[in-house]
Design an enzyme around this catalytic site. Structure first.
Site, PDB file in Angstrom:
ATOM      1  CD  GLU A  99      -3.214   5.622   6.457  1.00 57.03           C
ATOM      2  OE1 GLU A  99      -3.116   5.673   5.214  1.00 57.03           O
ATOM      3  OE2 GLU A  99      -2.351   5.090   7.187  1.00 57.03           O
TER       4      GLU A  99
ATOM      5  CG  HIS B 228      -6.166   2.028   4.677  1.00 55.79           C
ATOM      6  ND1 HIS B 228      -5.755   3.007   5.549  1.00 55.79           N
ATOM      7  CD2 HIS B 228      -5.173   1.110   4.640  1.00 55.79           C
ATOM      8  CE1 HIS B 228      -4.551   2.694   6.007  1.00 55.79           C
ATOM      9  NE2 HIS B 228      -4.172   1.548   5.467  1.00 55.79           N
TER      10      HIS B 228
ATOM     11  CG  ASN C 139      -1.758   1.211   1.365  1.00 53.77           C
ATOM     12  OD1 ASN C 139      -1.809   2.027   0.449  1.00 53.77           O
ATOM     13  ND2 ASN C 139      -2.449   1.355   2.490  1.00 53.77           N
TER      14      ASN C 139
HETATM   15  P1  PGA Z   1       2.323   0.378   7.701  1.00 52.73           P
HETATM   16  O1  PGA Z   1       0.921   0.585   6.934  1.00 52.73           O
HETATM   17  O2  PGA Z   1       2.922  -0.906   7.178  1.00 52.73           O
HETATM   18  O3  PGA Z   1       3.136   1.586   7.353  1.00 52.73           O
HETATM   19  O4  PGA Z   1       2.013   0.273   9.162  1.00 52.73           O
HETATM   20  C1  PGA Z   1       0.054  -0.488   6.701  1.00 52.73           C
HETATM   21  C2  PGA Z   1      -1.221   0.010   6.063  1.00 52.73           C
HETATM   22  O5  PGA Z   1      -1.708   1.086   6.453  1.00 52.73           O
HETATM   23  O6  PGA Z   1      -1.783  -0.633   5.162  1.00 52.73           O
END
Ligand code: PGA
Length: 264
Positions: A106, A104, A12
């Site tokens: 976020e 997701h 991602n």
């Molecule tokens: P990270 O992100 O590996 O930077 O913790 C994972 C994600 O948000 O898919």
């Protein structure tokens, strides 16, 4: 480990990388990634979720590399219309991408994504032949209040309840505890396995035992080459959704190689 579902190692990229960075990334990735034939043999799929402006370029860079695919980070539920700033499933399909991330954390936290909008996006993705990867996961407050499992059960149920049997076979799930994303903190592999087991039970109820066995449940949250082996070795952890560490082709290739070593 299971013989009925693939192990998926997914990148991602979030809001990183411009057009000029794509080809150098894949030149380097070709050196560090597992041999495509060995990956297919081991049942490992590799997926990239770049930002929209480079999605087509990533799909082209992957070409016909066996077992590799590109996907968008979100899609709108309408095919077209007056939705400034949005991108639809047919537009994504036209780039050569075959997957899409939905829900997701976020998107949920920063852009108002809800269980209901996730559901609509999944519907649109499936209707246009895209494979949705549905992200679920609890916040730190929810975990500390002992609510991690009910939160994940709710997110999962509201997002995918009532799909057709054949549609369940086209989805994948990413369990990403919010407190582990981008923080360097990873869930203890035993705890993650427990949550994955719980998610599999939900899938069994929703999709039936046979389809539930075919749905990969990935773990996400600060996965890196140093902790990937322990996580991917667990029975119900069927891959990793990797943010930060996927920006470096060497690190992401190393995680994919670990996937192939663990194999299926
Ligand atoms: P990270 O992100 O590996 O930077 O913790 C994972 C994600 O948000 O898919």
């Amino acid at each position: 480990m299971s013989e009925t579902r693939p192990l998926v190692v997914a990148a991602n990229w979030k809001m990183h990388k411009t057009t000029g960075e794509v080809d150098p990334y894949f030149s380097e990735f070709a050196r560090s990634a597992p041999d495509p034939a060995a990956a297919v043999e081991a049942g490992v799929e590799i997926a990239f979720f770049p930002a929209f402006p480079v999605l087509e370029r990533v799909a082209l860079a992957l070409g016909d590399r066996a077992g590799a695919s590109a996907g968008a980070q979100v899609c709108h539920w309408e095919d077209e219309g007056a939705f400034t700033g949005e991108v639809s499933a047919p537009m994504i399909v036209a780039t050569g991408a075959t997957r899409v991330l939905v829900g997701h954390s976020e998107r949920r936290r920063l852009f108002g994504e809800t269980d209901e909008t996730c559901r609509k996006r999944i519907r649109a993705a499936l209707d246009h032949g895209l494979a949705p990867m549905v992200c679920v996961g609890e916040t730190l407050e929810e975990r500390e209040a002992g609510r991690a499992r009910p939160v994940v059960v709710r997110q999962l149920t509201r997002a995918i309840e009532g799909l057709e049997r054949e549609e369940y076979r086209r989805i994948s799930i990413a369990y990403e505890p919010v407190w582990a994303i981008g923080t360097g903190r990873t869930a203890a592999p035993g705890d993650a396995q427990e949550m994955h087991r719980g998610a599999r039970e939900v899938l069994t109820t929703l999709a039936g035992p046979e389809a539930a066995e075919t749905i990969p449940i990935l773990y996400g949250g600060s996965v890196k080459p140093e902790n990937a082996r322990e996580l991917l070795g667990r029975a119900d952890i069927d891959g990793a959704l990797v943010g930060g560490a996927s920006l470096d082709p060497g690190s992401f290739g190393a995680i994919a190689r670990i996937g192939v070593e663990i194999g299926r």
